[in-house]
Design a protein around this motif. Structure first.
Motif, PDB file in Angstrom:
ATOM      1  N   ILE A  37      21.716 -58.077  62.538  1.00  0.00           N
ATOM      2  CA  ILE A  37      20.853 -58.731  61.560  1.00  0.00           C
ATOM      3  C   ILE A  37      19.608 -57.872  61.375  1.00  0.00           C
ATOM      4  CG2 ILE A  37      19.742 -60.200  63.283  1.00  0.00           C
ATOM      5  CD1 ILE A  37      19.761 -62.447  61.140  1.00  0.00           C
ATOM      6  N   GLY A  38      19.246 -57.629  60.123  1.00  0.00           N
ATOM      7  CA  GLY A  38      18.056 -56.845  59.817  1.00  0.00           C
ATOM      8  C   GLY A  38      16.794 -57.654  60.027  1.00  0.00           C
ATOM      9  N   GLN A  39      15.670 -56.961  60.111  1.00  0.00           N
ATOM     10  CA  GLN A  39      14.400 -57.628  60.384  1.00  0.00           C
ATOM     11  C   GLN A  39      14.045 -58.638  59.298  1.00  0.00           C
ATOM     12  OE1 GLN A  39      12.761 -57.489  63.243  1.00  0.00           O
ATOM     13  NE2 GLN A  39      11.326 -59.018  62.473  1.00  0.00           N
ATOM     14  N   THR A  40      14.262 -58.310  58.037  1.00  0.00           N
ATOM     15  CA  THR A  40      13.951 -59.231  56.947  1.00  0.00           C
ATOM     16  C   THR A  40      14.827 -60.476  57.033  1.00  0.00           C
ATOM     17  OG1 THR A  40      13.280 -57.398  55.526  1.00  0.00           O
ATOM     18  CG2 THR A  40      13.778 -59.479  54.438  1.00  0.00           C
ATOM     19  N   GLU A  41      16.118 -60.267  57.260  1.00  0.00           N
ATOM     20  CA  GLU A  41      17.047 -61.403  57.403  1.00  0.00           C
ATOM     21  C   GLU A  41      16.653 -62.269  58.595  1.00  0.00           C
ATOM     22  OE1 GLU A  41      21.423 -60.014  56.124  1.00  0.00           O
ATOM     23  OE2 GLU A  41      20.443 -58.741  57.625  1.00  0.00           O
TER      24      GLU A  41
END
Length: 121
Positions: A37-41
C-alpha cells in the motif's frame, strides 16, 4: 465505502479476505491491501477508518510484517491479530486456528471450525 460495520479487519489479499469471511460469523468490513500500500492510500485508509475498531491480520512472513509496521504507524490504535508462524499465510492456515485467533481477538467465529483443545485462552 462504510457499510455500517464498526469492526474492520485489514488483510493482505483477496484469498485472505475469503478465508476470514468463511470463519467469521459477525458483520465486519474486511479490507484488502493487495500486499502493498502506498503512503497516499495508507493515509486515505486511516482517514476512512477513523473512529472504527480496526484489526490488522497479516501473513506471518517478511512482507506481512513489513505491511503490519506500515499500518501500525498510520493506525496506532489498531489491534493486531497474529497467526502462528508455522502457517505463514492467512489463506493457508487451518480454519480451526483462524477461528481460535479471531475469537481471542473478540470476534464471533463459527465454532464448527474449532477442534477440542485447540482454543487456548
Amino acid at each position: 465505502m462504510y457499510n455500517g460495520d464498526e469492526k474492520v479487519i485489514i488483510v493482505e489479499g483477496k484469498s485472505d479476505k475469503i478465508k476470514v469471511r468463511e470463519v467469521l460469523i459477525e458483520p465486519a468490513e474486511i479490507v484488502c491491501t493487495n500486499g502493498t500500500i502506498g503512503q497516499t492510500e495508507l493515509e486515505d485508509l486511516a482517514d476512512r477508518l477513523f473512529d472504527r475498531d480496526v484489526y490488522i491480520l497479516t501473513d506471518a512472513d517478511d512482507s506481512g510484517e513489513k505491511l503490519r509496521k506500515q499500518l501500525k504507524r498510520e493506525l496506532p490504535e489498531a489491534r493486531h491479530i497474529y497467526i502462528d508462524r508455522t502457517y505463514r499465510q492467512v489463506e493457508s492456515c487451518p480454519g480451526h486456528h483462524l477461528a481460535s485467533v479471531l475469537i481471542r481477538a473478540g470476534f464471533d467465529a463459527d465454532t464448527v471450525f474449532l477442534k477440542k483443545n485447540d482454543l487456548r485462552w
